[in-house]
Design an enzyme around this catalytic site. Structure first.
Site, PDB file in Angstrom:
ATOM      1  N   GLU A 331      -4.547  -6.990  -5.384  1.00 57.04           N
ATOM      2  CA  GLU A 331      -4.635  -7.053  -6.841  1.00 57.04           C
ATOM      3  C   GLU A 331      -6.084  -7.232  -7.276  1.00 57.04           C
ATOM      4  O   GLU A 331      -6.753  -8.173  -6.848  1.00 57.04           O
ATOM      5  CB  GLU A 331      -3.823  -8.234  -7.384  1.00 57.04           C
ATOM      6  N   CYS A 332      -6.578  -6.359  -8.136  1.00 58.03           N
ATOM      7  CA  CYS A 332      -7.877  -6.485  -8.787  1.00 58.03           C
ATOM      8  C   CYS A 332      -8.996  -6.693  -7.768  1.00 58.03           C
ATOM      9  O   CYS A 332      -9.429  -5.746  -7.118  1.00 58.03           O
ATOM     10  CB  CYS A 332      -7.835  -7.591  -9.838  1.00 58.03           C
ATOM     11  N   GLY A 333      -9.489  -7.896  -7.573  1.00 60.58           N
ATOM     12  CA  GLY A 333     -10.503  -8.130  -6.567  1.00 60.58           C
ATOM     13  C   GLY A 333     -10.045  -7.711  -5.186  1.00 60.58           C
ATOM     14  O   GLY A 333     -10.836  -7.229  -4.369  1.00 60.58           O
ATOM     15  N   THR A 422      -3.732  -2.272  -6.982  1.00 59.33           N
ATOM     16  CA  THR A 422      -3.852  -2.053  -8.420  1.00 59.33           C
ATOM     17  C   THR A 422      -4.769  -3.106  -9.020  1.00 59.33           C
ATOM     18  O   THR A 422      -4.965  -4.182  -8.430  1.00 59.33           O
ATOM     19  CB  THR A 422      -2.466  -2.115  -9.096  1.00 59.33           C
TER      20      THR A 422
END
Length: 459
Positions: A331-333, A422
């Site tokens: 997720e993200c990072g 994502t």
């Protein structure tokens, strides 16, 4: 403090800390309040409105208690109600910190306060104004007829005379609860996505908490809050069940200075579904712990990209895990870590995991944020995005997030082998069955279930 023998409702003094806008000092004041009461031996449970990760870290350190996020859209009314009920069973006071301005967003901080009958304490930075501060508070109080304002905390107050001018101008129904002096030693350190992570500046925060607590204690605020009429919090009927779909599974969770954007609710759900969690550091550990699935949450990999790249043994181990077709959620990072390279704020490019083709780069002050639903093949999960980076050269996504109120496609969702990556941060309790599939386990048999205390009310 609430009566633990009562299963239908619990009573506890509670206040909602709100402001006319962001940047008024809500978190600084909330943390100081929590520390002030903790120093007096009180149990203070603090909640943060919205999908924030950084403020809860700070508030947890200040209060010495876990801090949950309350969000009516992402988590649902029943989830929020149950968390408040559980807190009321053990707390002497509940503090709920709002997000943005009092009436901003749909649902807003005001909506949450009204739903649970929480009196509002307005925090306002009064630098550069005096009587106008009273006018602004009066305007907030009159904007809706269903809110209750218990008083004003004037932050960044310049002098005793400044305080007197504000106090004299306030309506009789809105007392000045405290005036926080203008003092740089009280402010909390910040960086590009908000506050600096608590773990990075723990000793510095301790000094700021104590200074803030002393300032509020001198104002007599402890007695005023503890003497508020208790708020009644209702329990949620035990209607739903959570499958033990992760029974016997071990999930490795990255958690260090680079990866720390983790909802406690997500960890709790994984454990309630039977998973064993093992935390590790991609920054300092040589290899993954023994595990069946891997979660790479968000955080600040851009601040530690050099160290992540230098940890070759960890990168090789995660690559092997990926090649073995074991489930990974990034997720993200975590998504940035999975790309081929990441370019940091100093324009230095570092080698990352290379599990997902593409290149990550920071993009200054521009960014993306907002609530979205992750439209995964296994099922929809409510989520949010907040980043100031971009991923380029990535493959075709398998899906996109669905924005809360806009028809344009949201964040891309990628899948390579068993990797799901994502920019979205998923709120696991919204759809436990989908989360179980993501971490590689199918639905449990009918008898392999446990009772849950809440229904998320989102679907």
């Amino acid at each position: 403090m609430g009566d633990a023998t009562s299963q239908a409702s619990a009573a506890c003094p509670a206040v909602f800390i709100a402001a006319p806008s962001s940047g008024q000092g809500k978190t600084t004041v909330t943390a100081a309040l929590a520390r002030m009461l903790r120093n007096q031996g009180k149990v203070v449970r603090v909640f943060k409105t919205g999908p924030d990760y950084l403020d809860p870290q700070v508030l947890a350190q200040a209060s010495g208690q876990p801090v949950d996020q309350l969000d009516l859209w992402m988590a649902g009314e029943s989830y929020c109600r149950q968390r408040l009920f559980d807190a009321a069973l053990e707390a002497d006071l509940i503090l709920v910190e709002g997000a943005m301005g009092l009436f901003d967003g749909e649902p807003s901080s005001a909506d949450l306060a009204v739903l649970f009958d929480l009196p509002l304490v307005i925090v306002m930075d009064v630098k550069g104004m005096a009587q106008t501060a009273a006018a602004l508070v009066a305007g907030l109080a009159g904007f809706r007829d269903d809110i209750r304002i218990a008083g004003l905390i004037a932050n960044d107050c310049g002098s005793q005379r400044h305080r007197e001018l504000i106090d004299a101008a306030l309506p009789a129904t809105i007392p000045l609860l405290a005036a926080v002096p203008r003092d740089a030693a009280l402010a909390l350190p910040e960086r590009h996505l908000g506050l600096v992570q608590a773990e990075e500046v723990r000793e510095d925060l301790e000094a700021r908490f104590e200074a803030g607590a002393d300032a509020l204690l001198a104002e007599g605020l402890a007695e005023a809050l503890l003497q508020l009429p208790p708020v009644i919090f209702d329990a949620v009927p035990d209607n739903d069940t959570i499958p033990l779909a992760l029974h016997g599974r071990t999930i490795a969770v990255a958690r260090d200075a680079a990866f720390s954007f983790i909802y406690q609710a997500n960890l709790d759900l994984l454990e309630r579904m039977g998973a064993t969690l093992r935390f590790f550091s991609p920054l300092t550990d040589d290899c993954l712990p023994s595990c069946d699935a891997l979660w790479l949450p968000g955080g600040y990999p851009e601040l530690h990209a050099g160290q992540l790249a230098a940890n070759v043994s960890m990168r090789d181990d995660i690559r092997g895990f990926f090649a073995a077709d074991k489930p990974i959620l990034a997720e993200c990072g975590g998504l940035l870590y999975c790309l081929d390279t990441l370019t940091d704020y100093d324009n230095r490019t570092h080698t990352m995991l290379g599990l997902l083709p593409g290149h990550g780069a920071m993009r200054g002050r521009r960014g993306c944020q907002g609530m979205q639903t992750a439209e995964l093949p296994e099922g929809a999960v409510r989520a949010h995005a907040h980043h100031r980076s971009m991923a380029e050269g990535t493959p075709e996504p398998i899906a996109h997030g669905r924005r809360q109120r806009h028809p344009a496609p949201g964040e891309a969702i990628y899948r390579q082998r068993r990797l799901t990556a994502t920019y979205l941060h998923l709120f696991f309790p919204d759809n436990p069955a989908t989360v179980a599939h993501l971490f590689g386990q199918g639905a449990a048999s009918a008898h392999q279930t446990i009772e849950t205390e809440e229904s998320n009310g989102c679907n």
